[in-house]
Design a protein around this motif. Structure first.
Motif, PDB file in Angstrom:
ATOM      1  N   TRP A 321     -15.153 -26.243 -35.270  1.00  0.00           N
ATOM      2  CA  TRP A 321     -15.366 -25.278 -34.386  1.00  0.00           C
ATOM      3  C   TRP A 321     -16.182 -25.962 -33.099  1.00  0.00           C
ATOM      4  CZ3 TRP A 321     -14.483 -21.068 -32.030  1.00  0.00           C
ATOM      5  CH2 TRP A 321     -15.557 -20.438 -31.230  1.00  0.00           C
ATOM      6  N   ASN A 325     -14.955 -24.546 -29.536  1.00  0.00           N
ATOM      7  CA  ASN A 325     -15.912 -23.914 -28.623  1.00  0.00           C
ATOM      8  C   ASN A 325     -16.091 -24.692 -27.259  1.00  0.00           C
ATOM      9  OD1 ASN A 325     -17.820 -22.014 -28.441  1.00  0.00           O
ATOM     10  ND2 ASN A 325     -19.507 -23.720 -28.655  1.00  0.00           N
ATOM     11  N   ALA A 326     -15.972 -25.861 -27.366  1.00  0.00           N
ATOM     12  CA  ALA A 326     -16.079 -26.877 -26.235  1.00  0.00           C
ATOM     13  C   ALA A 326     -15.001 -26.370 -25.301  1.00  0.00           C
ATOM     14  CB  ALA A 326     -16.089 -28.147 -26.615  1.00  0.00           C
ATOM     15  N   LEU A 328     -13.165 -23.423 -25.481  1.00  0.00           N
ATOM     16  CA  LEU A 328     -13.300 -22.353 -24.840  1.00  0.00           C
ATOM     17  C   LEU A 328     -14.425 -21.823 -23.941  1.00  0.00           C
ATOM     18  CD1 LEU A 328     -13.290 -20.382 -28.376  1.00  0.00           C
ATOM     19  CD2 LEU A 328     -11.854 -20.022 -26.439  1.00  0.00           C
ATOM     20  N   GLY A 329     -15.433 -23.091 -23.848  1.00  0.00           N
ATOM     21  CA  GLY A 329     -16.578 -22.876 -22.712  1.00  0.00           C
ATOM     22  C   GLY A 329     -15.848 -23.329 -21.562  1.00  0.00           C
ATOM     23  N   ALA A 373      -6.340 -26.494 -27.510  1.00  0.00           N
ATOM     24  CA  ALA A 373      -7.757 -26.760 -27.151  1.00  0.00           C
ATOM     25  C   ALA A 373      -7.943 -28.263 -27.037  1.00  0.00           C
ATOM     26  CB  ALA A 373      -8.828 -26.472 -28.189  1.00  0.00           C
ATOM     27  N   ARG A 377     -10.746 -29.470 -24.561  1.00  0.00           N
ATOM     28  CA  ARG A 377     -11.749 -30.138 -24.922  1.00  0.00           C
ATOM     29  C   ARG A 377     -12.206 -31.324 -24.589  1.00  0.00           C
ATOM     30  NH1 ARG A 377     -11.594 -31.426 -31.364  1.00  0.00           N
ATOM     31  NH2 ARG A 377     -10.058 -32.935 -30.267  1.00  0.00           N
ATOM     32  N   GLN A 407      -8.265 -18.886 -24.602  1.00  0.00           N
ATOM     33  CA  GLN A 407      -9.289 -17.519 -24.673  1.00  0.00           C
ATOM     34  C   GLN A 407      -8.601 -16.356 -25.386  1.00  0.00           C
ATOM     35  OE1 GLN A 407     -11.218 -16.599 -20.889  1.00  0.00           O
ATOM     36  NE2 GLN A 407     -13.377 -16.830 -22.038  1.00  0.00           N
ATOM     37  N   GLN A 416     -15.005 -16.541 -30.057  1.00  0.00           N
ATOM     38  CA  GLN A 416     -15.437 -16.470 -28.896  1.00  0.00           C
ATOM     39  C   GLN A 416     -16.498 -17.439 -28.697  1.00  0.00           C
ATOM     40  OE1 GLN A 416     -18.669 -12.958 -29.378  1.00  0.00           O
ATOM     41  NE2 GLN A 416     -17.098 -12.532 -27.931  1.00  0.00           N
ATOM     42  N   HIS A 417     -16.544 -17.842 -27.430  1.00  0.00           N
ATOM     43  CA  HIS A 417     -17.368 -19.033 -27.165  1.00  0.00           C
ATOM     44  C   HIS A 417     -18.790 -18.636 -27.411  1.00  0.00           C
ATOM     45  CE1 HIS A 417     -19.122 -22.459 -25.223  1.00  0.00           C
ATOM     46  NE2 HIS A 417     -19.717 -21.923 -24.100  1.00  0.00           N
ATOM     47  N   GLU A 418     -19.386 -19.760 -27.885  1.00  0.00           N
ATOM     48  CA  GLU A 418     -20.795 -19.779 -28.438  1.00  0.00           C
ATOM     49  C   GLU A 418     -21.715 -20.477 -27.492  1.00  0.00           C
ATOM     50  OE1 GLU A 418     -20.799 -20.596 -32.506  1.00  0.00           O
ATOM     51  OE2 GLU A 418     -21.016 -18.463 -33.025  1.00  0.00           O
ATOM     52  N   GLN A 419     -22.916 -20.151 -26.936  1.00  0.00           N
ATOM     53  CA  GLN A 419     -23.651 -20.923 -26.056  1.00  0.00           C
ATOM     54  C   GLN A 419     -24.439 -21.876 -27.131  1.00  0.00           C
ATOM     55  OE1 GLN A 419     -22.496 -19.815 -22.921  1.00  0.00           O
ATOM     56  NE2 GLN A 419     -24.260 -21.047 -22.618  1.00  0.00           N
TER      57      GLN A 419
END
Length: 477
Positions: A321, A325-326, A328-329, A373, A377, A407, A416-419
């Motif tokens: 993930w 996530n990276a 998606l950010g 990704a 990434r 996305q 979805q992107h997580e901070q």
RNA sequence: GGCGGCAUGGCCAAGUGGUAAGGCAGAGGAUUGCAAAUCCUUUACCCCCAGUUCGAAUCUGGGUGCCGCCUCCA
């Protein structure tokens, strides 16, 4: 390209055809609200959330109904234990359910009926069954007569004759003695002293579990719905009984498609309250596992298959993930994507749809996401480390489209992107001060001291990255 | 005992007739004071036996092992 789903009713993979073009009605068996939800519930509801999101993404107008079972022995027992009421226990666990689902990014159902608020519909349905001779009362209880309903057993493959033989030895309890057939089940249970009860033509009491769902489905969505969802452990007796009740009353098929998800296992055994081997959703999330990690973990396996919950597998999902996530950010930072999708990306999008059409093959769909990704990434990580060239690369239209597509498709899976979690209580200034101290130690060749500082920060969730030129950056991990 | 399902590399897991997706871990390389993080590269003949076929992880038959349901359960 059409969606194909495994229908438990026919034991086959079938093309999905809605009753009404462009519309889908779905009923999902909800929880009995006597306690917190565990990972088994999470897995189930994540799977169905993905089904729902995929249908919406495919252009369907979806009506999704999920019930709360708020009348039940377990709730009554819990209330008695803690000296509160059935309502108090239910209310508390419904709040918890809503909160847990929200954390997992599961879309709230369009409507969430409760058994306690559907009593009129329940009583009406029982009366109807009684009038049609499908039900009989005995000592304040009302039972459904399975022998009167042709087709009983069609979902689960039971044979009434055979089962009667097998059950012959275990007809022991009083309740069993009252039944005409061992498979007959209670539609209405007469009240016992000290229990919550509701009035009815058969005397005070409460509805059986199965009838609640039949009544709520009918009230919310009508006699026949497109899809009925639930865990594999509900096939028998719950769904079998639901079909019998509803179809005996209406003479129509209750649902065209019956979908069931596989269990979450722990050490090869089903996770369940009774075995005591469960982990609640909130305990897991509060322990630092991110909601999206849990989502990814469950979606890596096909929804029908059992899913073994192990620390190792979860760890693997967490690392996986991190990469997604990276990427998606980055999607939030790129230039606006052009509306025309380049051929290669259009192919990815099609491949994603094809895998999802194949009975929601999320495992294969994730492979598409990971491929999309990969370059993103890499770029995101370079930008994170201050690579200006990478920042420039990210602004190309091609990459913007790729990020945007990633996305979009991740969104279909509810990812979805997580901070980055803001772990540790250190302020930025304090961290910078520690980095300066470490820099001084390094300059003095006091590496043990430098490493000590690094370890101390790491313990607080702060990760240091040394870069060329003596610059040190940090991340909260 | 009845019904249903599963068995693919160290772990998870897709693939349903044409010579094995993806993730994690591991290995090598770049980078580093050492690390970490990151980037690049890389790793399997599919539980066993028999059969069908030009060709099977994929079909058939027989084994073995495991799981779910048959009581409340997502």
């Amino acid at each position: 390209m059409t969606l194909k789903l495994t229908n438990t009713l026919t034991r086959r993979v079938e093309e999905f055809q809605p009753i009404e073009p462009g519309k889908v009605s779905i009923y999902c068996c909800g929880v009995t609200v006597y306690d917190l939800c565990h990972l088994g519930h999470a897995r189930s509801y994540i799977a169905w959330d993905v089904l729902r999101r995929y249908l919406i993404w495919s252009g369907y107008a979806v009506t999704f109904v999920q019930n709360y079972t708020d009348i039940d022995d377990k709730i009554l027992n819990r209330a008695a234990e803690e000296g509160s009421s059935m309502e108090a226990v239910s209310e508390r666990n419904i709040d918890a359910f809503v909160a847990d689902m929200a954390r997992l990014n599961i879309l709230p159902a369009d409507r969430m009926p409760r058994a306690t608020r559907s009593l009129d519909a329940i009583r009406a349905l029982i009366s109807e069954l009684e009038a049609k001779g499908a039900a009989y009362s005995a000592d304040g209880d009302v039972y459904f007569a399975v022998m009167k309903h042709a087709g009983y057993g069609k979902l689960s493959g039971r044979d009434l004759e055979q089962q009667q033989d097998n059950a012959a030895g275990r007809v022991a309890s009083e309740e069993e003695a009252r039944k005409l057939h061992p498979f007959d089940f209670a539609l209405w249970k007469g009240t016992k002293p000290g229990e919550a009860s509701f009035p009815s033509p058969w005397g005070a009491g409460r509805p059986g579990w199965h009838i609640e769902c039949s009544a709520m489905v009918r009230e919310e969505l009508g006699d026949t719905i497109d899809i009925h969802l639930g865990g594999a452990d509900l096939v028998f007796p719950h769904h079998e009984n639901e079909i019998a009740q509803s179809e005996a009353a209406t003479g129509k098929e209750l649902a065209h498609y019956w979908l069931h998800n596989g269990m979450v296992n722990v050490g090869g055994q089903k996770m369940s309250k009774s075995l005591g081997n469960f982990t609640t959703i909130r305990a897991l999330l509060d322990s630092g596992v991110s909601p999206m990690t849990l989502r990814l973990f469950t979606l890596q396996a096909h929804y029908r298959k059992p899913l073994d919950f192990t620390a190792e597998a979860l760890e693997a999902a967490a690392t996986g993930w991190k990469g997604l996530n990276a990427a998606l950010g980055l999607a939030g930072e790129t230039a606006t994507a052009s509306t025309e999708l380049p051929p290669a990306l259009a192919a990815s999008r099609e491949r994603f749809a094809a895998t999802m059409d194949d009975d929601l093959n999320t495992s294969a769909a994730l492979a598409v996401l990971f491929e999309l990704a990969k370059p993103l990434r890499a770029l995101a990580n370079r930008i994170e480390r201050g690579d200006d060239a990478a920042r420039a690369e990210a602004t190309t239209a091609e990459l913007a489209s790729q990020a945007s597509l990633l996305q979009e498709l991740a969104g279909v899976l509810g990812l979805q992107h997580e901070q980055d979690a803001t772990a540790g209580g250190l302020s930025d200034a304090e961290i910078e001060a520690q980095i300066e101290a470490r820099k001084a130690a390094k300059a003095a060749k006091d590496f043990p001291a430098a490493d000590g500082i690094r370890e101390a920060l790491k313990a607080q969730g702060i990760e240091l990255i040394d870069k060329p030129g003596g610059i040190t950056e940090w991340l909260r991990s």
